[in-house]
Design an enzyme around this catalytic site. Structure first.
Site, PDB file in Angstrom:
ATOM      1  N   HIS A 149       0.843  -1.188   0.000  1.00  0.00           N
ATOM      2  CA  HIS A 149       0.000   0.000   0.000  1.00  0.00           C
ATOM      3  C   HIS A 149       0.884   1.246   0.000  1.00  0.00           C
ATOM      4  O   HIS A 149       1.934   1.273   0.643  1.00  0.00           O
ATOM      5  CB  HIS A 149      -0.919  -0.005   1.214  1.00  0.00           C
ATOM      6  CG  HIS A 149      -1.932   1.093   1.201  1.00  0.00           C
ATOM      7  ND1 HIS A 149      -2.764   1.323   0.124  1.00  0.00           N
ATOM      8  CD2 HIS A 149      -2.246   2.038   2.127  1.00  0.00           C
ATOM      9  CE1 HIS A 149      -3.550   2.349   0.388  1.00  0.00           C
ATOM     10  NE2 HIS A 149      -3.260   2.804   1.596  1.00  0.00           N
TER      11      HIS A 149
ATOM     12  N   HIS B  14      -3.721   8.995   0.914  1.00  0.00           N
ATOM     13  CA  HIS B  14      -3.613   7.713   0.210  1.00  0.00           C
ATOM     14  C   HIS B  14      -4.948   7.369  -0.428  1.00  0.00           C
ATOM     15  O   HIS B  14      -6.010   7.793   0.030  1.00  0.00           O
ATOM     16  CB  HIS B  14      -3.142   6.595   1.142  1.00  0.00           C
ATOM     17  CG  HIS B  14      -4.008   6.365   2.331  1.00  0.00           C
ATOM     18  ND1 HIS B  14      -4.357   5.115   2.808  1.00  0.00           N
ATOM     19  CD2 HIS B  14      -4.626   7.235   3.185  1.00  0.00           C
ATOM     20  CE1 HIS B  14      -5.112   5.221   3.875  1.00  0.00           C
ATOM     21  NE2 HIS B  14      -5.306   6.488   4.120  1.00  0.00           N
TER      22      HIS B  14
ATOM     23  N   CYS C  96      -3.841   2.448  -5.532  1.00  0.00           N
ATOM     24  CA  CYS C  96      -3.053   3.374  -4.709  1.00  0.00           C
ATOM     25  C   CYS C  96      -1.682   3.676  -5.312  1.00  0.00           C
ATOM     26  O   CYS C  96      -1.143   4.772  -5.147  1.00  0.00           O
ATOM     27  CB  CYS C  96      -2.893   2.809  -3.295  1.00  0.00           C
ATOM     28  SG  CYS C  96      -2.042   1.209  -3.218  1.00  0.00           S
TER      29      CYS C  96
END
Length: 230
Positions: A59, A71, A160
């Site tokens: 991530h 994010h 992401c």
């Protein structure tokens, strides 16, 4: 009168009104948050690309300063509720999974702790991998802040990593997606799969006792395409 006034002044100055326990807890919490912000500002710079390893993927986020990270994360909550308090709470695994399935997500700002989710944080690893030069930290952070809000999520085509790559390098790409597609290609588009497909197609035609031209053509075409793509 003077001694009485002096005694009253001494009495008033000596009596201090203590704040209630709730106020003390709020003050301690606020002081702790300020200390955390200062600590993270010493560790990271505004515009840094941060990554944290998860179970099946990595991530990514952009550090904004003050212990905050922007994010892009899948989330089902904005669809099922308009309560901003619930939406702003930390995204759980259930919310994340449902967001992936419904292709719903948002670029949001969370604390470093919520972003890391208990994992170790790695700083700017993409600088060594990406051929594009990184933008200035302030420009990176401003790009991330402009994109805050609801965005359609795609596990392969806009996740992401695509978000942070655009913010920091000005290019929309994902190394994770590339590696995944490469692995799938090796598994599915191989000569072995072509041979198995041809055998299964022949068995199916024999079982169904189909001998028309179109059925035979389809049974031959699919293994042929897989063979040529392998």
């Amino acid at each position: 009168m003077f001694p009485l006034q002096l005694l009253a002044l001494i009495f008033i100055s000596s009596t201090t009104v203590e704040p209630p326990p709730e106020e003390k807890q709020k003050e301690k919490k606020k002081e702790k948050e300020e200390e955390e912000k200062d600590r993270y500002d010493l560790m990271f710079r505004r515009g840094d690309l941060l990554e944290v390893p998860r179970t099946l993927f990595t991530h990514f986020g952009i550090y904004l300063g003050g212990g905050r990270v922007a994010h892009f994360i899948p989330d089902i909550m904005p669809i099922v509720s308009s309560d901003q308090f619930r939406i702003k709470q930390m995204v759980t695994n259930t919310r994340l999974l449902l967001g992936v399935l419904t292709k719903c997500g948002s670029v949001r700002v969370d604390s470093v702790e919520d972003f890391a989710y208990g994992a170790e944080i790695i700083i700017n690893p993409m600088d060594k991998m990406c051929s594009c030069a990184a933008l200035q930290g302030e420009q990176v952070a401003r790009r991330a802040e402009k994109l805050l809000g609801d965005v359609a999520y795609s596990l392969l085509w806009y996740n992401c990593e695509h978000f942070v790559m655009y913010c920091r390098y000005g290019t929309v790409m994902s190394f994770q997606t590339f590696q995944f597609c490469k692995t799938v290609r090796k598994l599915l588009l191989s000569r072995g799969v072509a041979k198995v497909t041809a055998l299964l197609a022949a068995c199916l035609l024999a079982y169904l006792r189909v001998s028309n031209t179109w059925s035979i053509l389809l049974a031959v075409l699919l293994p042929f395409l897989i063979w040529m793509a392998s």
